[in-house]
Design an enzyme around this catalytic site. Structure first.
Site, PDB file in Angstrom:
ATOM      1  N   THR A   1       0.778  -1.183  -0.023  1.00 51.32           N
ATOM      2  CA  THR A   1      -0.053  -0.028  -0.085  1.00 51.32           C
ATOM      3  C   THR A   1       0.778   1.242   0.080  1.00 51.32           C
ATOM      4  OG1 THR A   1      -1.699  -1.201   1.193  1.00 51.32           O
ATOM      5  CG2 THR A   1      -1.954   1.130   1.198  1.00 51.32           C
TER       6      THR A   1
ATOM      7  N   LYS B   1      -7.087   2.038  -3.076  1.00 51.03           N
ATOM      8  CA  LYS B   1      -6.702   1.535  -1.742  1.00 51.03           C
ATOM      9  C   LYS B   1      -6.596   2.524  -0.647  1.00 51.03           C
ATOM     10  CE  LYS B   1      -4.892  -1.320   1.424  1.00 51.03           C
ATOM     11  NZ  LYS B   1      -5.940  -2.068   2.112  1.00 51.03           N
TER      12      LYS B   1
ATOM     13  N   LYS C   1      -0.154   5.208   8.599  1.00 47.56           N
ATOM     14  CA  LYS C   1       0.377   5.516   7.103  1.00 47.56           C
ATOM     15  C   LYS C   1      -0.645   5.648   6.058  1.00 47.56           C
ATOM     16  CE  LYS C   1       1.496   2.148   4.896  1.00 47.56           C
ATOM     17  NZ  LYS C   1       1.077   1.105   3.983  1.00 47.56           N
TER      18      LYS C   1
HETATM   19  N1  LIG Z   1      -1.472  -6.300   7.625  1.00 50.31           N
HETATM   20  C1  LIG Z   1      -2.675  -6.010   7.046  1.00 50.31           C
HETATM   21  O1  LIG Z   1      -3.658  -6.477   7.213  1.00 50.31           O
HETATM   22  C2  LIG Z   1      -2.557  -5.556   5.534  1.00 50.31           C
HETATM   23  C3  LIG Z   1      -1.567  -4.738   5.106  1.00 50.31           C
HETATM   24  N2  LIG Z   1      -1.467  -4.170   3.965  1.00 50.31           N
HETATM   25  C4  LIG Z   1      -0.115  -3.552   3.466  1.00 50.31           C
HETATM   26  O2  LIG Z   1       0.666  -4.403   3.127  1.00 50.31           O
HETATM   27  C5  LIG Z   1       2.077  -4.224   3.451  1.00 50.31           C
HETATM   28  C6  LIG Z   1       2.725  -5.002   4.064  1.00 50.31           C
HETATM   29  O3  LIG Z   1       1.867  -5.122   5.421  1.00 50.31           O
HETATM   30  P1  LIG Z   1       2.248  -6.131   6.453  1.00 50.31           P
HETATM   31  O4  LIG Z   1       2.759  -7.482   5.837  1.00 50.31           O
HETATM   32  O5  LIG Z   1       1.154  -6.047   7.523  1.00 50.31           O
HETATM   33  O6  LIG Z   1       3.539  -5.503   7.065  1.00 50.31           O
HETATM   34  P2  LIG Z   1       4.614  -6.095   7.900  1.00 50.31           P
HETATM   35  O7  LIG Z   1       5.147  -4.955   8.680  1.00 50.31           O
HETATM   36  O8  LIG Z   1       4.237  -7.166   8.808  1.00 50.31           O
HETATM   37  O9  LIG Z   1       5.800  -6.259   6.791  1.00 50.31           O
HETATM   38  C7  LIG Z   1       6.427  -5.379   6.325  1.00 50.31           C
HETATM   39  C8  LIG Z   1       7.460  -6.005   5.395  1.00 50.31           C
HETATM   40  O10 LIG Z   1       8.215  -4.845   4.619  1.00 50.31           O
HETATM   41  C9  LIG Z   1       9.757  -4.997   4.810  1.00 50.31           C
HETATM   42  N3  LIG Z   1      10.209  -4.015   5.248  1.00 50.31           N
HETATM   43  C10 LIG Z   1      10.221  -2.826   5.738  1.00 50.31           C
HETATM   44  N4  LIG Z   1      10.855  -1.720   5.772  1.00 50.31           N
HETATM   45  C11 LIG Z   1      11.872  -2.356   4.719  1.00 50.31           C
HETATM   46  C12 LIG Z   1      12.842  -1.571   4.261  1.00 50.31           C
HETATM   47  N5  LIG Z   1      13.671  -0.402   4.644  1.00 50.31           N
HETATM   48  N6  LIG Z   1      13.634  -2.483   3.407  1.00 50.31           N
HETATM   49  C13 LIG Z   1      13.201  -3.787   2.961  1.00 50.31           C
HETATM   50  N7  LIG Z   1      12.170  -4.326   3.692  1.00 50.31           N
HETATM   51  C14 LIG Z   1      11.369  -3.559   4.234  1.00 50.31           C
HETATM   52  C15 LIG Z   1       9.769  -5.979   6.216  1.00 50.31           C
HETATM   53  O11 LIG Z   1      10.752  -6.547   6.235  1.00 50.31           O
HETATM   54  P3  LIG Z   1      11.330  -7.118   7.801  1.00 50.31           P
HETATM   55  O12 LIG Z   1      10.715  -8.610   7.960  1.00 50.31           O
HETATM   56  O13 LIG Z   1      12.845  -7.174   7.569  1.00 50.31           O
HETATM   57  O14 LIG Z   1      10.836  -6.089   8.558  1.00 50.31           O
HETATM   58  C16 LIG Z   1       8.415  -6.790   5.900  1.00 50.31           C
HETATM   59  O15 LIG Z   1       8.847  -7.874   5.132  1.00 50.31           O
HETATM   60  C17 LIG Z   1       1.719  -2.522   3.883  1.00 50.31           C
HETATM   61  O16 LIG Z   1       2.046  -1.600   2.829  1.00 50.31           O
HETATM   62  C18 LIG Z   1       0.470  -2.754   4.413  1.00 50.31           C
HETATM   63  O17 LIG Z   1       0.013  -1.301   4.378  1.00 50.31           O
HETATM   64  C19 LIG Z   1      -2.650  -4.291   3.021  1.00 50.31           C
HETATM   65  C20 LIG Z   1      -3.545  -5.063   3.551  1.00 50.31           C
HETATM   66  C21 LIG Z   1      -3.525  -5.699   4.725  1.00 50.31           C
HETATM   67  O1  LIG Z   2      -5.205  -2.646   4.627  1.00 44.44           O
HETATM   68  C1  LIG Z   2      -5.724  -3.456   5.506  1.00 44.44           C
HETATM   69  C2  LIG Z   2      -7.029  -4.167   5.122  1.00 44.44           C
HETATM   70  O2  LIG Z   2      -7.439  -4.753   5.860  1.00 44.44           O
HETATM   71  O3  LIG Z   2      -7.283  -4.101   3.966  1.00 44.44           O
END
Ligand SMILES: NC(=O)C1=CN([C@@H]2O[C@H](COP(=O)(O)OP(=O)(O)OC[C@H]3O[C@@H](n4cnc5c(N)ncnc54)[C@H](OP(=O)(O)O)[C@@H]3O)[C@@H](O)[C@H]2O)C=CC1
Ligand SMILES: O=CC(=O)O
Length: 361
Positions: free
Chosen positions: A164, A239, A307
């Protein structure tokens, strides 16, 4: 803005279409194991017929067909990325993974995924690479930074960013991918940890239509429906609007729970009443009972909801749209973050209101 909802097809459509052949090329076990999921659309609505026509009249599309051998890269194995990559592996896809924290790759490697030590190497060894990263900064860094995926891209390859992010970020990544002669699709998802585990996400895609069609069989493993929204930026914008609404809804629900308690009502009964009326929402029924118990098991981290509100407010600003409710909600999430709740579920925003009422008591 053109918009197309493509719900999951029925098995006959699928089996008789080129999709099945393509699906099998990507994931050999799909043909044997494929079980259609229920349609997401109401049965009374006519479903648009699914088109898995992979190649448009453009010559570049035809050449991408020849070169696609079906290896799938996955960058970013957090709450969402891990179960999504897992579902691809379980469907029989040949998956190569990378994550900044390498240990998160291990469970996927034990399921059969291969590992490469940089986004560049993953992209160089894959036909299509998905990226599921935290925010605009990490999405840009993983795509365009040192050893970023862009360096491994080239003609005949595709990059699908499912993080996102804001419109500008998506457009920037698109430009870098295009400069390498590759295809780009933005495909942020609606749906949280459980829908990711269950392959029930909703994809909001935009960008190269031919890549959209090519990866549709993969999106159908991961999700229950997919929208193609046209130009790059439209998926990100959709989104952000959805999550702006969600963030405000959760803030408002939190106020209701606390108010009901303060006037002597049982907040659990409020949750039940809400679930039966016009404002019922799966989110309230799912999160309400734990919120009443002050428990916030993380599905969607609060820092990501804040965010998304921040980015949605930027989007609104760009077109001078007034969004006072989202702005107020954003402030509440910022307070919650300042109380150390960033990694809790976003429903922990209720704690910011509790703290507020204690401060003023
Ligand atoms: N959780 C949810 O319900 C939902 C989330 N989203 C969106 O999906 C995306 C991922 O969410 P989610 O999986 O929950 O988030 P997490 O925080 O669990 O995972 C984030 C991921 O990004 C990586 N990351 C963060 N910073 C960096 C960096 N500087 N360089 C490289 N890798 C990085 C992390 O790596 P590391 O493991 O090393 O920290 C990890 O793999 C976000 O944009 C979120 O808004 C969308 C729908 C639903
Ligand atoms: O981005 C979060 C979700 O639940 O969709």
């Amino acid at each position: 803005m053109p918009s197309t909802l493509l719900a999951k097809p029925n098995i006959n459509n699928l089996l008789s279409s080129t999709a099945m052949a393509l699906c099998s090329a990507f994931c050999p076990r799909i043909s044997a194991n494929f079980r259609p999921k229920p349609f997401s659309s109401s049965p009374s609505k006519p479903l648009l017929s699914l088109s898995f026509k992979v190649f448009s009249s453009q010559a570049t599309d035809a050449s991408s067909q020849d070169k696609f051998s079906g290896r799938v890269g996955f960058l970013g194995l957090g709450i969402m990325g891990s179960p999504m990559a897992q579902n691809l592996i379980k469907a029989g896809c040949d998956v190569i993974v990378w994550n900044r924290t390498k240990s998160k790759c291990d469970p996927l490697i034990s399921l059969g995924a291969k590992y490469r030590s940089s986004p560049e190497e993953v992209a160089a060894n894959c036909d299509v690479t998905f990226a599921m990263l935290a925010d605009p900064e990490s999405a840009i860094d993983v795509a365009c930074g040192k050893n970023g995926a862009v360096r491994g891209m080239g003609p005949g390859k595709g990059y699908v960013d499912i993080s996102t992010v804001d419109v500008a970020t998506s457009k920037l990544i698109n430009e870098h991918i295009k400069a390498r002669g590759a295809l780009f699709l933005e495909a942020p998802v609606s749906g949280s940890k459980k829908p990711a585990e269950d392959g029930q996400l909703i994809f909001l895609t935009a960008g190269d239509r031919s890549l959209y069609e090519l990866v549709s069989p993969l999106l159908d493993i991961l999700g229950k429906s997919r929208f193609y929204l046209g130009e790059v930026g439209n998926g990100a914008a959709m989104k952000l609007v959805v999550n702006m609404i969600m963030g405000s809804m959760m803030a408002s629900f939190s106020e209701g729970i606390l108010l009901s308690k303060k006037v002597g009502l049982d907040p659990s009964v409020l949750v039940e009443v809400v679930s039966q009326g016009a404002i019922s929402a799966p989110m309230y029924s799912l999160k309400g009972p734990s919120m009443v118990k002050s428990q916030y098991p993380t599905a969607f981290p609060l820092k990501h909801q804040q965010k998304d509100l921040r980015l949605a407010l930027g989007l609104a600003e760009s077109v001078s749209q007034s969004t006072p409710i989202a702005a107020a909600a954003n402030e509440l999430y910022k307070v919650a973050k300042s109380y150390g709740l960033s990694d809790e579920d976003f429903s922990a925003v209720i704690e910011a209101l509790k703290a507020k009422s204690q401060d003023t008591a």
